[in-house]
Design an enzyme around this catalytic site. Structure first.
Site, PDB file in Angstrom:
ATOM      1  CB  SER A 177     -31.434   4.767 -10.712  1.00 14.66           C
ATOM      2  OG  SER A 177     -30.930   3.664 -10.001  1.00 14.66           O
ATOM      3  CG  HIS A 217     -35.817   5.818 -10.484  1.00 15.69           C
ATOM      4  ND1 HIS A 217     -36.288   4.546 -10.235  1.00 15.69           N
ATOM      5  CD2 HIS A 217     -34.574   5.862  -9.951  1.00 15.69           C
ATOM      6  CE1 HIS A 217     -35.364   3.849  -9.598  1.00 15.69           C
ATOM      7  NE2 HIS A 217     -34.318   4.635  -9.409  1.00 15.69           N
TER       8      HIS A 217
END
Length: 371
Positions: free
Chosen positions: A265, A323
């Site tokens: 991610s 993230h």
């Protein structure tokens, strides 16, 4: 193009990482031995002594029962969450990022030189017989045609998808699970801190997690490959994976969270952010809601706002720190940090060119280069 799938990513918790190898409520033999749950076999000599001494010299079942029960899992000591443990990962992050962009510059340099030499040889008639041979077999021809139809960005992502698929399959092999837990999960309390920062970027335990990540990466592959180039694409992807993991380490140490994480991610967020900054007016949509479109700028703002909220409120279902770290690095690498990256790569190329020239000419004429 489905940017929202990048925000809906599943991170493996510590319990899931350990319980994945449990079958029928029992640990496999390899993990029992690794985690100290294996009961030591009683030697024949000790049994003989107990029989000779009789029951008067042995413990009662009530007294022996507490010893047979395994100790409950304990929380890691505070020393395992000390900021001193981040010194080595920080040095690894800086060194790995520098090596990634330096290697990207060298590989690009060598690719251009090889292309120039091959065309120069063909122009002079030296390479007329070096045409590529035709692949034999229908399957090989189909694979070759499919590969040639892909863009450079799609070829790069195809290799990344293949690597993720291999690691995903390795998670299903029972005797590999101790090594997978050690090297393919990023955990700030682990004794192995640096190598998982890279390897966990290619690790997914859930098929849905891997499919969502790879779908988003494939959606931006052609555009990202055109904007960044193949070499810098890989350099940003790998560097963002390490940097996002380091920021995840820092956030977990600061907040006392010990749950491990894995997945691509953070690296994908950097590629997504770079594309959105470079092409802010591009219209994006969710793959299962194609009728709703929005600009790349608004998509990036929404993702950053969501992950920032998750970090501030301490949401633990996703690794929002990773993230957010990947998105920030992607924005920096394509905007204000681009000048620094270009300057650094030029310095690396100067050193490489000097070393290559000296190696090829033996310290004499500087026109020739080693090959």
């Amino acid at each position: 193009m489905a940017w929202r799938s990048c925000a809906v990513l599943f991170r493996l918790t510590g319990g899931e990482a350990s319980w994945s190898s449990v079958r029928g409520g029992r640990w496999p033999h390899s993990l029992q031995q690794n985690r100290g749950f294996k009961k030591a076999s009683q030697k024949p000599e000790s049994r003989k002594v107990e029989e000779e001494l009789g029951p008067s010299h042995t413990e009662s079942p009530e007294a022996a029962a507490p010893r047979q029960m395994p100790a409950p899992p304990q929380s890691p000591p505070r020393s395992m969450l000390s900021f001193r443990r981040l010194i080595k990962p920080f040095a690894f992050t800086v060194g790995f990022t520098g090596c990634s962009f330096g290697s990207a510059a060298i590989i690009h340099y060598e690719s251009l030189k090889s292309l120039f030499d091959s065309r120069f040889a063909r122009f002079h008639g030296d390479g007329l017989e070096r045409w590529p041979t035709q692949k034999t077999g229908d399957v090989r021809n189909l694979i070759n045609q499919w590969w040639n139809s892909l863009s450079q960005g799609q070829r790069t992502v195809a290799v990344i998808i293949a690597a993720n698929a291999i690691v995903f399959c390795c998670w299903r092999v029972p005797f590999l699970q101790p090594s997978m837990i050690k090297y393919f999960i990023a955990n700030p309390t682990s004794n192995t801190l640096c190598s998982p920062m890279v390897l966990s970027t290619f690790s997914h335990f859930s098929f849905l997690h891997m499919a969502a990540n790879m779908y988003v990466l494939w959606s931006f592959s052609t555009t990202a490959g055109t904007i960044l180039g193949t070499e810098d694409f890989v350099a940003i992807y790998l560097s963002a994976g390490v940097i996002s993991t380091f920021l995840s380490y820092t956030w977990k140490v600061a907040t006392g969270i010990t749950s491990p994480s894995l997945g691509a991610s953070g690296a994908i967020m950097s590629i997504l952010a770079a594309v959105c900054i470079k092409m802010p007016e591009v219209k994006l949509s969710i793959f299962f809601l194609p009728m709703f479109t929005y600009s790349a700028t608004n998509a990036l703002k929404a993702i950053i706002a969501l992950d920032t909220t998750g970090v501030l409120l301490g949401w633990k279902f996703f690794d929002h720190a990773a993230h957010l770290g990947g998105a920030i690095f992607g924005i920096w690498s394509i905007s204000s940090g681009n000048n620094l990256i270009v300057w650094y790569q030029r310095q690396i190329l100067k050193i490489w060119h000097n070393l290559r020239t000296r190696g090829g000419s033996g310290g004499g004429d500087n026109r020739g280069g080693g090959r």
